[in-house]
Design a protein around this motif. Structure first.
Motif, PDB file in Angstrom:
ATOM      1  N   LYS A  79      15.744  -3.009   0.342  1.00 34.10           N
ATOM      2  CA  LYS A  79      14.890  -1.851   0.652  1.00 34.10           C
ATOM      3  C   LYS A  79      13.418  -2.267   0.739  1.00 34.10           C
ATOM      4  O   LYS A  79      12.902  -2.980  -0.118  1.00 34.10           O
ATOM      5  CB  LYS A  79      15.061  -0.788  -0.439  1.00 34.10           C
ATOM      6  N   THR A  80      12.773  -1.800   1.803  1.00 31.19           N
ATOM      7  CA  THR A  80      11.337  -2.060   1.941  1.00 31.19           C
ATOM      8  C   THR A  80      10.612  -0.746   2.221  1.00 31.19           C
ATOM      9  O   THR A  80      11.243   0.262   2.553  1.00 31.19           O
ATOM     10  CB  THR A  80      11.051  -3.049   3.098  1.00 31.19           C
ATOM     11  N   TYR A  81       9.292  -0.777   2.093  1.00 29.75           N
ATOM     12  CA  TYR A  81       8.495   0.441   2.254  1.00 29.75           C
ATOM     13  C   TYR A  81       7.318   0.200   3.193  1.00 29.75           C
ATOM     14  O   TYR A  81       6.754  -0.891   3.215  1.00 29.75           O
ATOM     15  CB  TYR A  81       7.964   0.901   0.888  1.00 29.75           C
ATOM     16  N   SER A  82       6.973   1.241   3.941  1.00 35.37           N
ATOM     17  CA  SER A  82       5.779   1.158   4.790  1.00 35.37           C
ATOM     18  C   SER A  82       4.546   1.458   3.941  1.00 35.37           C
ATOM     19  O   SER A  82       4.664   1.999   2.836  1.00 35.37           O
ATOM     20  CB  SER A  82       5.864   2.187   5.913  1.00 35.37           C
ATOM     21  N   ILE A  83       3.385   1.143   4.466  1.00 35.86           N
ATOM     22  CA  ILE A  83       2.144   1.343   3.702  1.00 35.86           C
ATOM     23  C   ILE A  83       1.961   2.813   3.318  1.00 35.86           C
ATOM     24  O   ILE A  83       1.485   3.112   2.220  1.00 35.86           O
ATOM     25  CB  ILE A  83       0.914   0.791   4.474  1.00 35.86           C
ATOM     26  N   SER A  84       2.380   3.735   4.187  1.00 31.15           N
ATOM     27  CA  SER A  84       2.167   5.152   3.860  1.00 31.15           C
ATOM     28  C   SER A  84       3.174   5.643   2.821  1.00 31.15           C
ATOM     29  O   SER A  84       2.858   6.520   2.015  1.00 31.15           O
ATOM     30  CB  SER A  84       2.222   6.019   5.123  1.00 31.15           C
ATOM     31  N   GLU A  85       4.360   5.071   2.818  1.00 29.81           N
ATOM     32  CA  GLU A  85       5.325   5.408   1.762  1.00 29.81           C
ATOM     33  C   GLU A  85       4.798   4.950   0.402  1.00 29.81           C
ATOM     34  O   GLU A  85       4.862   5.686  -0.587  1.00 29.81           O
ATOM     35  CB  GLU A  85       6.681   4.749   2.051  1.00 29.81           C
ATOM     36  N   VAL A  86       4.279   3.727   0.386  1.00 29.61           N
ATOM     37  CA  VAL A  86       3.736   3.185  -0.864  1.00 29.61           C
ATOM     38  C   VAL A  86       2.539   4.018  -1.316  1.00 29.61           C
ATOM     39  O   VAL A  86       2.399   4.361  -2.488  1.00 29.61           O
ATOM     40  CB  VAL A  86       3.326   1.712  -0.689  1.00 29.61           C
TER      41      VAL A  86
ATOM     42  N   PHE B  71       6.318  -3.658   2.296  1.00 33.94           N
ATOM     43  CA  PHE B  71       6.331  -3.690   0.836  1.00 33.94           C
ATOM     44  C   PHE B  71       7.758  -3.784   0.309  1.00 33.94           C
ATOM     45  O   PHE B  71       8.592  -2.935   0.624  1.00 33.94           O
ATOM     46  CB  PHE B  71       5.657  -2.428   0.282  1.00 33.94           C
ATOM     47  N   LYS B  72       8.001  -4.802  -0.506  1.00 29.98           N
ATOM     48  CA  LYS B  72       9.305  -4.975  -1.144  1.00 29.98           C
ATOM     49  C   LYS B  72       9.301  -4.294  -2.521  1.00 29.98           C
ATOM     50  O   LYS B  72       8.247  -3.899  -3.032  1.00 29.98           O
ATOM     51  CB  LYS B  72       9.617  -6.459  -1.324  1.00 29.98           C
ATOM     52  N   GLU B  73      10.485  -4.206  -3.118  1.00 25.04           N
ATOM     53  CA  GLU B  73      10.611  -3.624  -4.456  1.00 25.04           C
ATOM     54  C   GLU B  73       9.715  -4.369  -5.459  1.00 25.04           C
ATOM     55  O   GLU B  73       9.040  -3.766  -6.282  1.00 25.04           O
ATOM     56  CB  GLU B  73      12.081  -3.684  -4.892  1.00 25.04           C
ATOM     57  N   SER B  74       9.700  -5.694  -5.330  1.00 25.11           N
ATOM     58  CA  SER B  74       8.898  -6.510  -6.265  1.00 25.11           C
ATOM     59  C   SER B  74       7.404  -6.252  -6.065  1.00 25.11           C
ATOM     60  O   SER B  74       6.620  -6.325  -7.024  1.00 25.11           O
ATOM     61  CB  SER B  74       9.210  -7.986  -6.073  1.00 25.11           C
TER      62      SER B  74
ATOM     63  N   GLU C  96       1.909   7.127  -0.697  1.00 19.98           N
ATOM     64  CA  GLU C  96       2.355   8.416  -1.229  1.00 19.98           C
ATOM     65  C   GLU C  96       2.904   8.246  -2.648  1.00 19.98           C
ATOM     66  O   GLU C  96       2.574   9.010  -3.546  1.00 19.98           O
ATOM     67  CB  GLU C  96       3.422   9.028  -0.308  1.00 19.98           C
ATOM     68  N   TYR C  97       3.708   7.206  -2.827  1.00 24.48           N
ATOM     69  CA  TYR C  97       4.300   6.960  -4.150  1.00 24.48           C
ATOM     70  C   TYR C  97       3.220   6.784  -5.218  1.00 24.48           C
ATOM     71  O   TYR C  97       3.339   7.317  -6.320  1.00 24.48           O
ATOM     72  CB  TYR C  97       5.201   5.720  -4.094  1.00 24.48           C
ATOM     73  N   PHE C  98       2.172   6.057  -4.887  1.00 23.95           N
ATOM     74  CA  PHE C  98       1.123   5.786  -5.881  1.00 23.95           C
ATOM     75  C   PHE C  98      -0.036   6.786  -5.808  1.00 23.95           C
ATOM     76  O   PHE C  98      -1.064   6.598  -6.449  1.00 23.95           O
ATOM     77  CB  PHE C  98       0.596   4.359  -5.720  1.00 23.95           C
ATOM     78  N   ASP C  99       0.160   7.822  -4.999  1.00 22.98           N
ATOM     79  CA  ASP C  99      -0.858   8.858  -4.855  1.00 22.98           C
ATOM     80  C   ASP C  99      -2.227   8.288  -4.470  1.00 22.98           C
ATOM     81  O   ASP C  99      -3.240   8.548  -5.117  1.00 22.98           O
ATOM     82  CB  ASP C  99      -0.959   9.673  -6.153  1.00 22.98           C
ATOM     83  N   MET C 100      -2.201   7.478  -3.421  1.00 21.11           N
ATOM     84  CA  MET C 100      -3.463   6.986  -2.851  1.00 21.11           C
ATOM     85  C   MET C 100      -3.322   6.990  -1.329  1.00 21.11           C
ATOM     86  O   MET C 100      -2.270   7.381  -0.813  1.00 21.11           O
ATOM     87  CB  MET C 100      -3.783   5.589  -3.390  1.00 21.11           C
ATOM     88  N   THR C 101      -4.364   6.588  -0.624  1.00 19.53           N
ATOM     89  CA  THR C 101      -4.275   6.561   0.838  1.00 19.53           C
ATOM     90  C   THR C 101      -3.928   5.148   1.311  1.00 19.53           C
ATOM     91  O   THR C 101      -4.191   4.169   0.598  1.00 19.53           O
ATOM     92  CB  THR C 101      -5.616   6.967   1.471  1.00 19.53           C
ATOM     93  N   PRO C 102      -3.347   5.032   2.514  1.00 18.49           N
ATOM     94  CA  PRO C 102      -3.113   3.698   3.096  1.00 18.49           C
ATOM     95  C   PRO C 102      -4.412   2.887   3.141  1.00 18.49           C
ATOM     96  O   PRO C 102      -4.404   1.681   2.908  1.00 18.49           O
ATOM     97  CB  PRO C 102      -2.626   4.021   4.511  1.00 18.49           C
ATOM     98  N   HIS C 103      -5.513   3.583   3.404  1.00 16.90           N
ATOM     99  CA  HIS C 103      -6.832   2.931   3.393  1.00 16.90           C
ATOM    100  C   HIS C 103      -7.082   2.167   2.108  1.00 16.90           C
ATOM    101  O   HIS C 103      -7.533   1.028   2.120  1.00 16.90           O
ATOM    102  CB  HIS C 103      -7.928   3.989   3.539  1.00 16.90           C
ATOM    103  N   THR C 104      -6.813   2.836   1.008  1.00 13.56           N
ATOM    104  CA  THR C 104      -7.071   2.226  -0.294  1.00 13.56           C
ATOM    105  C   THR C 104      -6.187   0.998  -0.502  1.00 13.56           C
ATOM    106  O   THR C 104      -6.647  -0.028  -1.020  1.00 13.56           O
ATOM    107  CB  THR C 104      -6.830   3.255  -1.404  1.00 13.56           C
ATOM    108  N   LEU C 105      -4.932   1.091  -0.072  1.00  9.35           N
ATOM    109  CA  LEU C 105      -4.033  -0.064  -0.195  1.00  9.35           C
ATOM    110  C   LEU C 105      -4.525  -1.241   0.639  1.00  9.35           C
ATOM    111  O   LEU C 105      -4.493  -2.388   0.184  1.00  9.35           O
ATOM    112  CB  LEU C 105      -2.620   0.333   0.235  1.00  9.35           C
TER     113      LEU C 105
END
Lengths: 142, 142
Positions: free
Chosen positions: B2-9, B42-45, B11-20
DNA sequence: TCTTGACTTAGAGTTAACTTTAAGTAATAA
DNA sequence: TTATTACTTAAAGTTAACTCTAAGTCAAGA
């Protein structure tokens, strides 16, 4: 009546005279009186007010909001409810911060244990304890 | 896997893709892989590593220092001691912050009681409880 | 009287952590 | 095919809370 110079007050509160002047400029200390030559004279009651300001600051309140509180104070009894509500809000905010720090502390303590174990065995690569994680996230999964 | 896109990550961490992306630019995420078209994957690790970064952030650690920790992680076992010491330091820092918040809370709770009393009697001017203080420091002296 | 040190002002500069802007690419839905 | 959406980069802008600079005043000690 005992009074204090700006540098005495600065030393007491562990800040610089600059910072105190900055607070004054930002409207946090409209009650400070001056000498005929324009120097600030801090009374005992000013010190007490500064302690409250410091308390609000360490609760995370921005200077502009502290200014509103100071304004309410000088408006008298008509603002008692606002001031009460403000302190209730502050209380809730500090409680939330404590809760967050507690969670942070749990992760950190877990990490301390993880690294202590790793140091004892000389390596992070301990398959019996954990594996399958990258170098970056080791110790962050359980 | 399982992998995640920047916007999924985000949302999960309650920040913007910009911040990531900003964190990535600041060297906090050298481990993030890219697609052939250059998008971050983004991987699980990576998520686990981000949780640790978030923990360090909420302990009050500046981004530049978190970057050092990330560098140590990729240097392997030779930096185990530094990383252990760092987490011990973080622990002490969080303990100090908790102590400070506790003191702040005491003052705030005292103020809540003060204003509750004042509201009940409709005025701050209660000579039986306290007098001789200016409008600004009332409730801050005992 | 001269120098020293503490004070004054207004206003510019700093730092951290974003946050936004500008300009553009790539994949997908109608 | 066109429009939308999500993504990319580099770089400028924002905000809070100081922090410093420049230019000057004032009182006390040598």
């Amino acid at each position: 009546m005992k009074t204090y110079s700006i540098s005495e007050v600065a030393e007491y509160f562990d800040m610089t005279p600059h910072t105190l002047r900055y607070y004054d400029k930002e409207g946090l200390m409209p009650f400070i009186e001056r000498t005929s030559s324009g120097k600030r004279v801090f009374k005992e009651s000013d010190m007490e007010a500064l302690k409250v300001i410091e308390c609000l600051k360490s609760s995370g309140m921005p200077i502009k909001e502290i200014k509103h509180f100071i304004e309410w104070c000088s408006e008298g009894d008509s603002t008692l409810q606002q001031r009460y509500d403000m302190f209730l809000e502050r209380k809730a905010s500090v409680e939330a911060q404590m809760e967050e720090l507690k969670k942070t502390m749990e992760v950190i303590e877990h990490k301390c244990l993880y690294y202590k174990t790793a140091l004892d065995s000389g390596t992070e690569d301990v398959p019996l304890i954990r594996n399958g994680l990258s170098k970056y996230s080791k110790g962050g999964a359980d």
